[in-house]
Enzyme design. Structure first.
Site, PDB file in Angstrom:
ATOM      1  N   GLU A 230       3.665 -15.575   0.857  1.00 25.42           N
ATOM      2  CA  GLU A 230       4.234 -15.329   2.184  1.00 25.42           C
ATOM      3  C   GLU A 230       4.052 -16.450   3.208  1.00 25.42           C
ATOM      4  O   GLU A 230       3.403 -16.263   4.240  1.00 25.42           O
ATOM      5  CB  GLU A 230       3.687 -14.010   2.761  1.00 25.42           C
ATOM      6  CG  GLU A 230       4.055 -12.811   1.911  1.00 25.42           C
ATOM      7  CD  GLU A 230       3.870 -11.466   2.630  1.00 25.42           C
ATOM      8  OE1 GLU A 230       3.376 -11.444   3.773  1.00 25.42           O
ATOM      9  OE2 GLU A 230       4.245 -10.434   2.032  1.00 25.42           O
ATOM     10  N   GLU A 330       4.878  -7.039  -4.136  1.00 25.90           N
ATOM     11  CA  GLU A 330       4.257  -6.206  -3.093  1.00 25.90           C
ATOM     12  C   GLU A 330       5.263  -5.168  -2.630  1.00 25.90           C
ATOM     13  O   GLU A 330       6.425  -5.499  -2.356  1.00 25.90           O
ATOM     14  CB  GLU A 330       3.800  -7.054  -1.889  1.00 25.90           C
ATOM     15  CG  GLU A 330       2.602  -7.941  -2.178  1.00 25.90           C
ATOM     16  CD  GLU A 330       1.984  -8.533  -0.907  1.00 25.90           C
ATOM     17  OE1 GLU A 330       2.224  -7.990   0.195  1.00 25.90           O
ATOM     18  OE2 GLU A 330       1.269  -9.543  -1.023  1.00 25.90           O
TER      19      GLU A 330
END
Ligand SMILES: *[C@@H]1O[C@H](CO)[C@@H](O)[C@H](O)[C@H]1NC(C)=O
Ligand SMILES: *[C@@H]1O[C@H](CO)[C@@H](O)[C@H](O)[C@H]1NC(C)=O
Ligand SMILES: *[C@@H]1O[C@H](CO)[C@@H](O)[C@H](O)[C@H]1NC(C)=O
Length: 418
Positions: A230, A330
């Protein structure tokens, strides 16, 4: 921990299938420690896949603790007044911090957790790691706990002996790769990862991690290394794709040695929104995978209605063009805050979980739930608690076949949800 962009991608082009990704022909069934039957896939010849789909969980809060998710554990370490490893270690002092964190690393995930994952028919774990595990990379003005490597090897041994496929990934990068997030180990708006010095430290960390995998038998089931979790979104760091990603790829390939069972090297996919990770990889790159993080709760294009959530889960293509295999590494079953009280909506949560699994197995190569374990009194971020509450069944094959979560019925789209 932010939702990925909605995208309507055409079906992904056929991948350049690599040997490393194929289901193993050589797995064998063994009896695990507690008498459970597990598939032991170790093979010196290739890094296998246990089944055609990854069904996994994240071991978040192990090597990087997120206070919002694991407040009790954070409190036990003695840092309830701090937000991250950086400030916690600065406060406690190096020695005391090492001892507290080592207690945590040695106890947060145990054999019992892996026994339970086996009984729930999970086949993979993703292990988030901070760059500070390679202690030589930590600057004199940085504060991080020490001694993690031994515990990583211990966890990899437990996962390997339970037949789990393992993905390791650089979850927290040197200099911090995004603003104000506990998962970076340093909650700050001063984002400094995107420069030559920190790219080099990131590459050095990936080299370190790859050598650890190549040189230790405990890591025998590690099949994938994720280069960066991320990063900040947007176009302001074009050298992430032109400079860091190709260097990371080449460093891992070099560190693993010249072997046929190559590691898969994973990048946040184009849909994440920080560029096309494939664009500057060396010609003929191979054994590459892509990560999608799919949190519907942060995607404002999905209406906050049960039918809309289910419809999106069943139909949203997670794999961008040319990015096969993509794994949804995720996701959770937490809608926006204060929506759909869990106790009063169990049927919906069961169906929503099933719908996401069905979607991720149809439109991606599988999934890893965030998270395996938490201190929250709520199962929506916690696979283990959701299984105890019977929201998540142990028979995932039966669930995908018989739950009907993505059946449209006669004429109405997922019509029985208001
Ligand atoms: C690695 O460990 C496994 C499980 O204990 C064992 O079967 C295998 O022989 C070991 N391999 C090497 C190269 O030591
Ligand atoms: C790598 O291994 C292959 C097959 O074993 C061999 O043909 C090739 O020459 C090796 N390359 C290097 C750089 O050692
Ligand atoms: C299979 O799934 C269906 C639908 O969710 C459920 O009713 C049934 O009890 C399940 N069967 C088993 C053996 O788990």
């Amino acid at each position: 921990m932010r939702g990925s962009l909605t995208l309507i991608a055409s079906l992904a082009a056929l991948s350049s299938v690599t040997q490393a990704w194929l289901p193993s022909q050589v797995s064998r069934t063994v009896t695990g420690r507690r008498g459970l039957t597990v598939v032991e896939p170790y093979s010196p010849a290739r890094r296998w896949m246990l089944s055609s789909k990854i069904r996994g969980v994240n071991l978040g809060c192990l090597f990087i603790i997120e206070k919002w998710l694991c407040p009790d554990e954070w409190n036990t370490i003695g840092c309830s007044d701090q937000n991250d490893e950086f400030n916690c270690v600065a406060k406690l002092g190096q020695e005391q911090a090492n001892s507290k964190f080592q207690n945590h690393w040695g106890s947060w995930i145990t054999e019992d957790d892996f026994d339970k994952m086996n009984s729930l028919n999970l086949n993979a774990v993703r292990i988030p790691i901070g760059f500070w595990m390679d202690e030589g990379l930590v600057g004199s003005d940085e504060h991080y706990p020490q001694g993690g490597e031994k515990y990583l090897l211990d966890i990899c041994e437990m996962a390997s002996s339970h037949g789990m496929y393992i993905m390791l990934e650089m979850h927290a990068a040197p200099g911090v790769q995004t603003s104000d997030q506990q998962f970076t180990g340093h909650v700050t708006t001063d984002v400094e990862f995107f420069n030559d010095n920190n790219y080099q430290r990131g590459v050095d960390f990936l080299t370190y991690l790859t050598k650890l995998v190549a040189n230790n038998n405990q890591t025998r089931n590690v099949g994938m290394i994720g280069v960066l979790n991320e990063p900040e979104r947007g176009n302001s760091h074009p050298d992430l794709t032109s400079d860091f990603y190709p260097k990371a790829y080449s460093a891992i390939r070099e560190a693993e040695g010249n072997r046929s069972d190559k590691l898969h090297i994973a990048f946040m996919g184009t849909n994440w929104g920080s560029g096309d990770p494939k664009q500057y990889l060396p010609p003929g790159y191979e054994s590459v995978a892509f990560e999608s993080h799919r949190y519907q709760r942060w995607d404002s294009s999905v209406q906050v209605k049960k039918a809309a959530y289910i419809n999106d889960a069943c139909t949203n293509d997670q794999t961008a063009d040319g990015e096969t295999p993509t794994l949804v590494t995720e996701w959770c079953i937490e809608p926006p805050d204060n929506v759909w009280d869990p106790d009063a909506n169990e049927e919906f949560y069961k169906k929503w979980f099933a719908a996401q699994v069905i979607g991720f197995e149809k439109y991606a190569a599988g999934w890893m739930f965030w998270n395996w374990k938490s201190d929250l009194d709520d199962w929506r971020w916690d696979y283990s608690k959701a299984a105890d509450a019977l929201i998540i069944p142990s028979d995932l094959d039966n669930m995908t076949t018989n739950s009907g979560a993505c059946s449209t019925g006669s004429g109405s789209t997922y019509g029985h949800w208001p």
